[in-house]
Design a protein around this motif. Structure first.
Motif, PDB file in Angstrom:
ATOM      1  N   HIS A 115       2.436 -10.260   5.229  1.00 29.91           N
ATOM      2  CA  HIS A 115       3.785 -10.442   4.698  1.00 29.91           C
ATOM      3  C   HIS A 115       4.517 -11.491   5.523  1.00 29.91           C
ATOM      4  O   HIS A 115       4.102 -11.823   6.637  1.00 29.91           O
ATOM      5  CB  HIS A 115       4.559  -9.117   4.732  1.00 29.91           C
ATOM      6  CG  HIS A 115       4.665  -8.533   6.107  1.00 29.91           C
ATOM      7  ND1 HIS A 115       3.664  -7.774   6.663  1.00 29.91           N
ATOM      8  CD2 HIS A 115       5.648  -8.618   7.057  1.00 29.91           C
ATOM      9  CE1 HIS A 115       4.021  -7.396   7.884  1.00 29.91           C
ATOM     10  NE2 HIS A 115       5.209  -7.906   8.146  1.00 29.91           N
ATOM     11  N   CYS A 116       5.595 -12.009   4.972  1.00 30.71           N
ATOM     12  CA  CYS A 116       6.408 -12.993   5.693  1.00 30.71           C
ATOM     13  C   CYS A 116       7.189 -12.275   6.795  1.00 30.71           C
ATOM     14  O   CYS A 116       7.886 -11.292   6.514  1.00 30.71           O
ATOM     15  CB  CYS A 116       7.372 -13.689   4.732  1.00 30.71           C
ATOM     16  SG  CYS A 116       8.572 -14.758   5.563  1.00 30.71           S
ATOM     17  N   PRO A 117       7.109 -12.738   8.056  1.00 34.19           N
ATOM     18  CA  PRO A 117       7.845 -12.065   9.129  1.00 34.19           C
ATOM     19  C   PRO A 117       9.358 -12.232   9.004  1.00 34.19           C
ATOM     20  O   PRO A 117      10.115 -11.496   9.637  1.00 34.19           O
ATOM     21  CB  PRO A 117       7.330 -12.763  10.397  1.00 34.19           C
ATOM     22  CG  PRO A 117       6.766 -14.048   9.930  1.00 34.19           C
ATOM     23  CD  PRO A 117       6.272 -13.837   8.544  1.00 34.19           C
ATOM     24  N   SER A 118       9.810 -13.170   8.170  1.00 29.83           N
ATOM     25  CA  SER A 118      11.253 -13.399   8.006  1.00 29.83           C
ATOM     26  C   SER A 118      11.847 -12.510   6.911  1.00 29.83           C
ATOM     27  O   SER A 118      12.777 -11.748   7.141  1.00 29.83           O
ATOM     28  CB  SER A 118      11.529 -14.871   7.693  1.00 29.83           C
ATOM     29  OG  SER A 118      11.111 -15.690   8.759  1.00 29.83           O
ATOM     30  N   CYS A 119      11.282 -12.609   5.687  1.00 26.33           N
ATOM     31  CA  CYS A 119      11.853 -11.836   4.581  1.00 26.33           C
ATOM     32  C   CYS A 119      11.097 -10.533   4.314  1.00 26.33           C
ATOM     33  O   CYS A 119      11.531  -9.724   3.484  1.00 26.33           O
ATOM     34  CB  CYS A 119      11.901 -12.683   3.307  1.00 26.33           C
ATOM     35  SG  CYS A 119      10.274 -13.144   2.639  1.00 26.33           S
ATOM     36  N   GLN A 120       9.953 -10.345   4.991  1.00 19.88           N
ATOM     37  CA  GLN A 120       9.157  -9.118   4.910  1.00 19.88           C
ATOM     38  C   GLN A 120       8.489  -8.895   3.557  1.00 19.88           C
ATOM     39  O   GLN A 120       7.885  -7.847   3.324  1.00 19.88           O
ATOM     40  CB  GLN A 120      10.020  -7.881   5.241  1.00 19.88           C
ATOM     41  CG  GLN A 120      10.672  -7.905   6.606  1.00 19.88           C
ATOM     42  CD  GLN A 120       9.637  -7.968   7.735  1.00 19.88           C
ATOM     43  OE1 GLN A 120       8.667  -7.225   7.724  1.00 19.88           O
ATOM     44  NE2 GLN A 120       9.862  -8.856   8.674  1.00 19.88           N
ATOM     45  N   ARG A 121       8.525  -9.865   2.658  1.00 17.75           N
ATOM     46  CA  ARG A 121       7.891  -9.683   1.353  1.00 17.75           C
ATOM     47  C   ARG A 121       6.380  -9.868   1.466  1.00 17.75           C
ATOM     48  O   ARG A 121       5.921 -10.799   2.130  1.00 17.75           O
ATOM     49  CB  ARG A 121       8.475 -10.674   0.337  1.00 17.75           C
ATOM     50  CG  ARG A 121       9.935 -10.404   0.001  1.00 17.75           C
ATOM     51  CD  ARG A 121      10.433 -11.285  -1.121  1.00 17.75           C
ATOM     52  NE  ARG A 121       9.747 -11.023  -2.385  1.00 17.75           N
ATOM     53  CZ  ARG A 121      10.062 -11.616  -3.541  1.00 17.75           C
ATOM     54  NH1 ARG A 121      11.059 -12.514  -3.572  1.00 17.75           N
ATOM     55  NH2 ARG A 121       9.401 -11.342  -4.641  1.00 17.75           N
ATOM     56  N   PRO A 122       5.597  -8.990   0.815  1.00 15.54           N
ATOM     57  CA  PRO A 122       4.136  -9.132   0.874  1.00 15.54           C
ATOM     58  C   PRO A 122       3.694 -10.454   0.246  1.00 15.54           C
ATOM     59  O   PRO A 122       4.238 -10.888  -0.781  1.00 15.54           O
ATOM     60  CB  PRO A 122       3.637  -7.941   0.050  1.00 15.54           C
ATOM     61  CG  PRO A 122       4.769  -6.981   0.021  1.00 15.54           C
ATOM     62  CD  PRO A 122       6.022  -7.813   0.059  1.00 15.54           C
ATOM     63  N   LEU A 123       2.708 -11.083   0.866  1.00 15.96           N
ATOM     64  CA  LEU A 123       2.217 -12.355   0.363  1.00 15.96           C
ATOM     65  C   LEU A 123       1.293 -12.131  -0.830  1.00 15.96           C
ATOM     66  O   LEU A 123       0.522 -11.175  -0.865  1.00 15.96           O
ATOM     67  CB  LEU A 123       1.467 -13.111   1.467  1.00 15.96           C
ATOM     68  CG  LEU A 123       2.251 -13.431   2.738  1.00 15.96           C
ATOM     69  CD1 LEU A 123       1.361 -14.222   3.708  1.00 15.96           C
ATOM     70  CD2 LEU A 123       3.517 -14.208   2.435  1.00 15.96           C
TER      71      LEU A 123
END
Length: 257
Positions: free
Chosen positions: A40-48
């Motif tokens: 996931h993105c460490p900034s927005c936490q959305r799964p890739l």
């Protein structure tokens, strides 16, 4: 399989494994699971999504930014993937297609993780150093080179030399000179490569560390108090020893025969 075909195949596989190494480099020093949650993105936490996670290609296609929040993704991510691909390809060229090759591939990837965690966080995770030591001893016990006796001596001598050096420095200077992570890392190197190549690694990393220290002293007034991440010197020295160390040792010892 020809060496060139092996190099190409291992290079592609190395790219894929390199993506997982990035997860290890980020999560292990922070005591996070490398399995959960999914990438996931460490900034927005959305799964890739899967197409965000294609090694190197996704980073280039997204312009080095998250596909959701557009926050920058560090250039180190594709670098680690490319480095691991290059290391695996080099092993394919230099090693025959036999079980020892896969031991050395895992060793190279472990060293890559340790290089970046020490550089970034001054941490050498036990999951890699202690786990690598145990795995190296098991592999050596299964009649893989360097053999169990050499591996065990490598563990005891490698860990013992650094521990004694750090202990002596701390007693003389009153400050810690060598972390236990470095001790465990050199023990791991001894377990996988055996004691002769472990000593070659120690000599090579010490020379490199001394040169960098001398350069820092020349240009920085406070260099005497600057702590150098010794694991970041051990890793490339151990990689060199794994790939070409034995011919170098044979050449050097030939002068005494």
């Amino acid at each position: 399989m020809t060496p060139v075909a092996a190099a190409v195949l291992l290079g592609v596989l190395g790219l894929l494994v390199g993506s997982f190494l990035n997860v290890c480099i980020y999560r292990l020093p922070r005591d996070l699971s490398v399995a959960f949650p999914a990438s996931h993105c460490p900034s927005c936490q959305r799964p890739l999504r899967w197409y965000h996670n294609v090694p190197v290609v996704s980073w280039i296609a997204l312009g080095g930014r998250c596909g959701f929040c557009r926050e920058r993704i560090h250039w180190r991510y594709p670098l680690v993937e490319l480095l691991n691909a290059g290391l695996w390809a080099a092993h394919g060229l230099l090693f025959p297609w036999e079980p020892l090759l896969f031991v050395r591939l895992a060793f190279a990837s472990a060293l890559l993780v340790l290089f970046f965690t020490d550089l970034d966080c001054r941490i050498l995770p036990n999951e890699v150093t202690v786990g690598g030591t145990v795995a190296g001893l098991i592999a050596s016990a299964l009649v893989f080179p360097p053999g169990f006796q050499s591996a065990l001596i490598g563990v005891l001598l490698g860990g013992g030399v650094l521990w004694a050096t750090g202990e002596a420095y701390e007693r003389l200077r009153g400050v810690e000179g060598m972390g236990m992570g470095d001790v465990k890392m050199l023990a791991m190197i001894g377990a996988v490569l055996g004691w002769p190549l472990m000593l070659l690694t120690l000599v090579g990393s010490s020379i490199a560390g001394g040169l960098i220290g001398a350069i820092l002293l020349a240009f920085k007034a406070d260099a005497r108090t600057t702590a150098l991440p010794f694991g970041a010197f051990l890793a490339p020295a151990a990689l060199a020893a794994s790939l070409v160390g034995q011919p170098v040792l044979d050449w050097y010892l030939g002068f005494y025969r």
